[in-house]
Design a protein around this motif. Structure first.
Motif, short mmCIF file in Angstrom:
data_model
loop_
_atom_site.label_atom_id
_atom_site.label_comp_id
_atom_site.label_asym_id
_atom_site.label_seq_id
_atom_site.Cartn_x
_atom_site.Cartn_y
_atom_site.Cartn_z
N VAL A 144 -5.76 -34.44 -20.70
CA VAL A 144 -7.19 -34.72 -20.56
C VAL A 144 -7.48 -35.43 -19.25
O VAL A 144 -8.53 -35.20 -18.62
CB VAL A 144 -7.71 -35.53 -21.78
CG1 VAL A 144 -7.29 -36.99 -21.72
CG2 VAL A 144 -9.23 -35.44 -21.86
N THR A 145 -6.55 -36.28 -18.80
CA THR A 145 -6.74 -36.94 -17.51
C THR A 145 -6.69 -35.92 -16.38
O THR A 145 -7.46 -35.98 -15.42
CB THR A 145 -5.67 -38.03 -17.30
OG1 THR A 145 -5.70 -38.93 -18.40
CG2 THR A 145 -5.91 -38.82 -16.02
N LYS A 146 -5.79 -34.95 -16.50
CA LYS A 146 -5.69 -33.86 -15.52
C LYS A 146 -7.00 -33.09 -15.44
O LYS A 146 -7.51 -32.79 -14.35
CB LYS A 146 -4.55 -32.92 -15.87
CG LYS A 146 -4.45 -31.68 -14.98
CD LYS A 146 -3.34 -30.77 -15.46
CE LYS A 146 -3.21 -29.54 -14.56
NZ LYS A 146 -4.42 -28.68 -14.61
N LYS A 147 -7.58 -32.76 -16.60
CA LYS A 147 -8.83 -32.00 -16.63
C LYS A 147 -9.95 -32.78 -15.95
O LYS A 147 -10.72 -32.22 -15.16
CB LYS A 147 -9.20 -31.69 -18.08
CG LYS A 147 -10.48 -30.88 -18.25
CD LYS A 147 -10.71 -30.57 -19.72
CE LYS A 147 -11.97 -29.71 -19.90
NZ LYS A 147 -13.19 -30.48 -19.57
N MET A 148 -10.03 -34.07 -16.22
CA MET A 148 -11.09 -34.87 -15.62
C MET A 148 -10.85 -35.06 -14.12
O MET A 148 -11.80 -35.10 -13.33
CB MET A 148 -11.19 -36.22 -16.32
CG MET A 148 -11.58 -36.10 -17.77
SD MET A 148 -12.05 -37.67 -18.53
CE MET A 148 -13.70 -37.85 -17.85
N ALA A 149 -9.59 -35.13 -13.73
CA ALA A 149 -9.27 -35.22 -12.30
C ALA A 149 -9.77 -33.97 -11.57
O ALA A 149 -10.35 -34.06 -10.48
CB ALA A 149 -7.77 -35.40 -12.10
N GLU A 150 -9.54 -32.83 -12.17
CA GLU A 150 -10.00 -31.57 -11.57
C GLU A 150 -11.52 -31.55 -11.45
O GLU A 150 -12.07 -31.11 -10.43
CB GLU A 150 -9.52 -30.39 -12.41
CG GLU A 150 -8.00 -30.17 -12.36
CD GLU A 150 -7.53 -29.14 -13.36
OE1 GLU A 150 -8.33 -28.77 -14.25
OE2 GLU A 150 -6.36 -28.72 -13.27
N GLU A 151 -12.21 -32.03 -12.47
CA GLU A 151 -13.67 -32.04 -12.46
C GLU A 151 -14.22 -32.99 -11.39
O GLU A 151 -15.32 -32.77 -10.87
CB GLU A 151 -14.20 -32.43 -13.83
CG GLU A 151 -13.92 -31.38 -14.91
CD GLU A 151 -14.27 -31.85 -16.30
OE1 GLU A 151 -14.60 -33.05 -16.46
OE2 GLU A 151 -14.20 -31.02 -17.24
N LEU A 152 -13.44 -34.02 -11.07
CA LEU A 152 -13.85 -34.97 -10.03
C LEU A 152 -13.40 -34.53 -8.64
O LEU A 152 -13.66 -35.22 -7.65
CB LEU A 152 -13.28 -36.36 -10.34
CG LEU A 152 -13.93 -37.11 -11.50
CD1 LEU A 152 -13.09 -38.30 -11.91
CD2 LEU A 152 -15.35 -37.56 -11.11
N GLY A 153 -12.72 -33.40 -8.57
CA GLY A 153 -12.26 -32.89 -7.28
C GLY A 153 -10.98 -33.53 -6.78
O GLY A 153 -10.69 -33.49 -5.59
N LEU A 154 -10.21 -34.12 -7.70
CA LEU A 154 -8.93 -34.72 -7.32
C LEU A 154 -7.84 -33.66 -7.43
O LEU A 154 -7.33 -33.39 -8.51
CB LEU A 154 -8.60 -35.91 -8.22
CG LEU A 154 -9.70 -36.96 -8.40
CD1 LEU A 154 -9.22 -38.09 -9.28
CD2 LEU A 154 -10.14 -37.49 -7.05
N THR A 155 -7.52 -33.04 -6.33
CA THR A 155 -6.59 -31.91 -6.36
C THR A 155 -5.14 -32.33 -6.22
O THR A 155 -4.24 -31.49 -6.30
CB THR A 155 -6.93 -30.92 -5.24
OG1 THR A 155 -6.86 -31.59 -3.97
CG2 THR A 155 -8.34 -30.36 -5.42
N GLU A 156 -4.90 -33.61 -5.99
CA GLU A 156 -3.53 -34.10 -5.83
C GLU A 156 -3.10 -34.85 -7.08
O GLU A 156 -3.87 -35.61 -7.66
CB GLU A 156 -3.41 -35.04 -4.62
CG GLU A 156 -3.73 -34.38 -3.29
CD GLU A 156 -2.67 -33.37 -2.90
OE1 GLU A 156 -1.51 -33.54 -3.31
OE2 GLU A 156 -3.01 -32.41 -2.19
N GLY A 157 -1.85 -34.64 -7.51
CA GLY A 157 -1.26 -35.45 -8.57
C GLY A 157 -1.38 -34.89 -9.96
O GLY A 157 -0.70 -35.34 -10.87
#
Length: 263
Positions: A106-119
């Motif tokens: 779920v953290t990965k999904k939210m990271a993607e939605e925020l435009g965090l493409t690293e990690g």
């Protein structure tokens, strides 16, 4: 766990001096002149202490993963990215491998939605899947992923997200720590750690003050300042670090803030 350079607690001695240099965030204004150097909070410290003190993991304390679809604005996503990253840390510290995978997802999904493409790319997911029964490996993998994501935010100049993410993580950690306190005692180890959170709150407020006015969410910050006023009342104490009345006032405000964040 999300022990990035932004969250990791300082060690002692020479290691502490070296680590302190890594535990600060340079916030810059538009002219790229350093505005301030801010000590970033380390909520994971609480989880490590709680685990060492023999506290038990309780899934009821964390934000259910199915709620993640409710957060549609970047403001809510950034705050709850921090909440879920904190929950991920809690699961990893307490060696809850199945939950670690769920909260990483779920953290990965939210990271993607925020435009965090690293990690939080597919290679990390495969590494977690391959090491799902190895708590030590999960600790290092999730640590690396969060470190990469937060470094990416700084590199992209999107520092306005960081105060929200860190505040979400901090509120969640204080909430979880408070839930582990069954009965107030002024000398209880967890109670005293919660009392010491006033210094981390001060750092968070400094971070909000360091970003452009249009990005510092004044109504939310005002609630954090109100919470800080409750912490400040501890300075009036002569015999104890924190009284039961002060503790209950702080925790009540933390719970109200958390309800607002995850609601």
């Amino acid at each position: 766990m999300f022990l990035s350079p932004l969250f990791f607690a300082c060690n002692s001695g020479e290691e502490a001096d070296e680590q302190t240099q890594q535990d600060t965030l340079i916030v810059e204004d538009e002219s790229q002149t350093p505005l301030s150097t801010i000590k970033v909070p380390s909520p994971v410290e609480l989880y490590m202490f709680m685990y060492s003190a023999g506290m038990k993991f309780d899934k009821k304390f964390i934000n259910p993963t199915e709620r993640s679809s409710k957060y549609v604005t970047n403001y809510k996503k950034a705050l709850n990215f921090g909440v879920y990253a904190s929950d991920l840390a809690y699961c990893t510290v307490f060696k809850q491998n199945k939950e670690t995978f769920s909260y990483f997802s779920v953290t990965k999904k939210m990271a993607e939605e925020l435009g965090l493409t690293e990690g939080f790319d597919e290679s990390i997911v495969k590494r977690i899947d391959a090491n799902i029964s190895n708590s030590d490996s999960l600790y290092h993998i999730t640590n690396d992923s969060y470190a990469a994501a937060t470094a990416y935010i700084e590199q992209q100049g999107n520092g306005a997200l960081l105060p929200l993410m860190l505040t979400g993580a901090w509120i969640e950690s204080v909430h979880i720590a408070a839930k582990s306190v069954k009965q107030f005692k002024p000398d209880d180890e967890i109670v005293l750690l919660i009392a010491d959170q006033q210094f981390l709150l001060e750092s968070l407020l400094e971070m909000f003050e360091a970003v452009p006015e249009e990005d510092n969410h004044p109504e939310f910050v005002e609630k954090l300042r109100d919470l800080q006023e409750s912490f400040d009342k501890m300075y009036d104490n002569a015999d104890v670090r924190i009284t039961q009345k002060q503790y209950e006032e702080i925790i009540e405000k933390v719970q109200v803030l958390r309800a607002e964040i995850i609601g």
